[in-house]
Motif scaffolding. Structure first.
Motif, short mmCIF file in Angstrom:
data_model
loop_
_atom_site.label_atom_id
_atom_site.label_comp_id
_atom_site.label_asym_id
_atom_site.label_seq_id
_atom_site.Cartn_x
_atom_site.Cartn_y
_atom_site.Cartn_z
N LEU A 14 0.80 -1.22 0.00
CA LEU A 14 0.00 0.00 0.00
C LEU A 14 0.84 1.27 0.00
O LEU A 14 0.34 2.34 -0.33
CB LEU A 14 -0.94 0.02 1.21
CG LEU A 14 -2.12 -0.96 1.18
CD1 LEU A 14 -1.73 -2.32 1.73
CD2 LEU A 14 -3.31 -0.40 1.95
N ARG A 39 -2.37 1.72 -6.22
CA ARG A 39 -3.48 0.88 -6.70
C ARG A 39 -3.17 0.31 -8.08
O ARG A 39 -3.37 -0.89 -8.33
CB ARG A 39 -4.77 1.71 -6.74
CG ARG A 39 -6.00 0.88 -7.16
CD ARG A 39 -7.24 1.76 -7.24
NE ARG A 39 -7.53 2.36 -5.95
CZ ARG A 39 -8.34 3.41 -5.78
NH1 ARG A 39 -8.89 4.00 -6.85
NH2 ARG A 39 -8.56 3.89 -4.58
N ARG A 43 -2.53 -3.69 -9.09
CA ARG A 43 -3.38 -4.32 -10.11
C ARG A 43 -2.55 -4.81 -11.29
O ARG A 43 -2.85 -5.86 -11.88
CB ARG A 43 -4.44 -3.32 -10.57
CG ARG A 43 -5.58 -3.22 -9.57
CD ARG A 43 -6.73 -2.41 -10.09
NE ARG A 43 -7.95 -2.77 -9.38
CZ ARG A 43 -9.02 -1.99 -9.31
NH1 ARG A 43 -9.01 -0.80 -9.90
NH2 ARG A 43 -10.09 -2.39 -8.67
N ILE A 403 -7.89 -4.67 -3.26
CA ILE A 403 -7.06 -3.55 -3.71
C ILE A 403 -7.92 -2.30 -3.90
O ILE A 403 -7.55 -1.20 -3.47
CB ILE A 403 -6.33 -3.92 -5.02
CG1 ILE A 403 -5.27 -4.99 -4.75
CG2 ILE A 403 -5.67 -2.68 -5.64
CD1 ILE A 403 -4.71 -5.63 -6.01
N GLU A 404 -9.06 -2.45 -4.53
CA GLU A 404 -9.94 -1.31 -4.78
C GLU A 404 -10.38 -0.65 -3.47
O GLU A 404 -10.44 0.58 -3.38
CB GLU A 404 -11.17 -1.78 -5.57
CG GLU A 404 -12.22 -0.71 -5.80
CD GLU A 404 -11.73 0.45 -6.64
OE1 GLU A 404 -12.25 1.58 -6.46
OE2 GLU A 404 -10.82 0.24 -7.46
N TYR A 407 -6.39 0.63 -1.40
CA TYR A 407 -5.20 1.28 -1.93
C TYR A 407 -5.47 2.72 -2.38
O TYR A 407 -6.53 3.01 -2.96
CB TYR A 407 -4.65 0.49 -3.13
CG TYR A 407 -3.79 -0.69 -2.75
CD1 TYR A 407 -2.46 -0.77 -3.15
CD2 TYR A 407 -4.31 -1.74 -1.99
CE1 TYR A 407 -1.67 -1.86 -2.82
CE2 TYR A 407 -3.53 -2.83 -1.66
CZ TYR A 407 -2.21 -2.89 -2.06
OH TYR A 407 -1.44 -3.97 -1.72
N ASP A 409 -4.61 5.88 -4.93
CA ASP A 409 -4.20 5.96 -6.34
C ASP A 409 -3.14 7.03 -6.57
O ASP A 409 -2.78 7.31 -7.72
CB ASP A 409 -5.41 6.21 -7.25
CG ASP A 409 -6.11 7.52 -6.94
OD1 ASP A 409 -5.61 8.31 -6.11
OD2 ASP A 409 -7.18 7.76 -7.54
#
Length: 448
Positions: A14, A39, A43, A403-404, A407, A409
């Motif tokens: 993170l 993020r 991914r 993750i969504e 995390y 962005d």
């Protein structure tokens, strides 16, 4: 013995950021202070794992570590609540806070050196977590790495775990990034190839610009710990000139799989002699070494470093064909892209090239090979692995959703001073331990 190679990729943490902590890693230094996207980074890595699992490869995942590391900060004399400690570190020692906040554990090629049961006297898979003593931000990883490996590879009947080597310059160990195994088939006895940058006691040449992180002494110690005899090991020195060009680990200039070595013309000192020793020892085990050597005229070292051509994965498909997994940067580099086209057109040992977008990791100096730890497993050993870590449709969906939820962005150096980042990390990892059934691998010290 029937066996398969599994790749366990590190999940990006993170706190993925660009603090430029890794002297000798050109990408890490060149992108220092850039804006990171944790993020997107997580991914990108997860989608590589899923794509390879969908192609039939055995693919697992390893979790990130708690960052910033509260335990490490307290060991540096910072006191108060967790939030007070982070704010004080940001004010008094931002470089220490940056080290404590690094997400570098995602590069699990440095997590450990692994010898499969076909090579070891006791018939178990042996793990030695890397001490990573050459870099402060990485030297704090080993305790958690050891607990994670034990949580994933369960049972003393199949797996043996050693302590990391002592954290001294003479025993500098960077894990599987400087280790390759050659064999006729995964379940057959093989030859383990250890690459070092310098010898602490043996003298000889050494790089002048950047440090050599792996020592001969460390590689030899790991071979002894794993019970590997002289006929099953080859030790070779990385060419000091390529280290000075930014090749901080062997997996930035060479990669191997089964009986195939894919490397640069200038990868090793005394390169022809290295080939001959591997050939002779591998022939005694019923296999013939094949070498794809990339000439400097086709791909200069600086192009190899910027594109990470050799920080690729060599994988064997179920039909026996060989796949090379490379980052998008290889296609963005005209010379490297032309070489790859020539490689596949030649109908040589490498049949197919797969390209992945791993830009967030690449900007910090880590490509496809950095993100994975290779573990050869027999059927019984595979059955003993924690089943929750295997990537499949359900696990991918769980992790993608995780993750969504957790995390950010966007992350820059100044954000490391935000105490809530630690709270976010702990909340996320607490959930992840349940998803992956990891038990108590995190040693949180909660002081509020």
């Amino acid at each position: 013995m029937s066996a398969r190679e599994a790749n366990f990729d590190g999940l990006v943490g993170l706190t993925h950021n660009y603090s430029g902590l890794s002297f000798g890693n050109v990408a890490s230094q060149n992108n220092a202070a850039s804006v990171a996207n944790p993020r997107a980074a997580a991914r990108q890595g997860l989608r590589k794992m899923k794509a390879l699992a969908d192609l039939g490869f055995l693919q697992g995942v390893l979790p990130p570590q708690e960052r910033p590391s509260a335990r490490f900060l307290r060991a540096q004399g910072f006191t108060g609540t967790d939030h007070e400690m982070i704010m004080r570190a940001a004010k008094e020692a931002p470089a220490i806070l940056a080290a404590a906040s690094s997400a570098s554990s995602m590069w699990v090629a440095n997590a450990a050196t692994v010898s499969p049961s076909a090579d070891t006297p006791d018939g178990r898979v042996h793990f030695t977590p890397a001490s990573l003593s050459s870099k402060l931000h990485r030297a704090i990883e080993a305790p958690t790495t050891g607990r994670v490996l034990r949580a994933v590879f369960a049972g003393d009947s199949h797996f043996a775990f050693h302590e990391p080597l002592i954290g001294a310059p003479a025993m500098g160990d960077e894990g599987a990034a400087n280790h390759t195994r050659f064999c006729s088939d995964y379940g057959e006895a093989g030859v383990e190839f250890f690459v070092y940058g310098r010898s602490e006691f043996g003298g000889g040449v050494a790089p002048q610009r950047y440090p050599a992180r792996q020592t001969l002494e460390a590689s030899a110690a790991i071979a002894r710990l794993h019970g590997l005899g002289e006929n099953a090991t080859v030790f070779a020195q990385q060419h000091p000139d390529v280290i000075d060009a930014g090749v901080f680990h062997n997996d930035v200039i060479a990669v191997g799989n089964r009986d195939l070595l894919f490397c640069h013309q200038n990868a090793f000192l005394n390169q022809p002699a290295v080939y001959e020793e591997i050939r002779a020892k591998l022939a005694a085990r019923g296999a013939q070494l094949r070498v794809v050597e990339v000439p400097v005229a086709a791909v200069p070292v600086e192009d190899a470093v910027s594109s990470y051509l050799f920080n690729s994965q060599l994988l064997t498909r179920a039909d026996g064909k060989t796949v090379l997994v490379v980052p998008q940067e290889c296609r963005d580099n005209p010379r490297v892209s032309a070489y790859l086209d020539q490689l596949t057109a030649s109908r040589g040992p490498i049949d197919e090239v797969l390209v992945f977008d791993l830009r967030e990791s690449m900007r910090n100096g880590g490509g496809p090979a950095c993100l994975r730890l290779r573990v050869v497993l027999s059927d019984a050993e595979q059955a003993a692995v924690n089943p929750q870590v295997w990537i499949n449709d359900a696990r991918f969906a769980q992790l993608d959703s995780w993750i969504e939820r957790h995390y950010r962005d966007r992350l820059v150096d100044a954000d490391l001073a935000d105490p809530s980042l630690l709270d976010e990390c702990r909340t996320a990892l607490d959930e992840l331990t349940r998803i992956l059934a990891l038990g108590s691998v995190y040693d949180f010290q909660l002081v509020n």
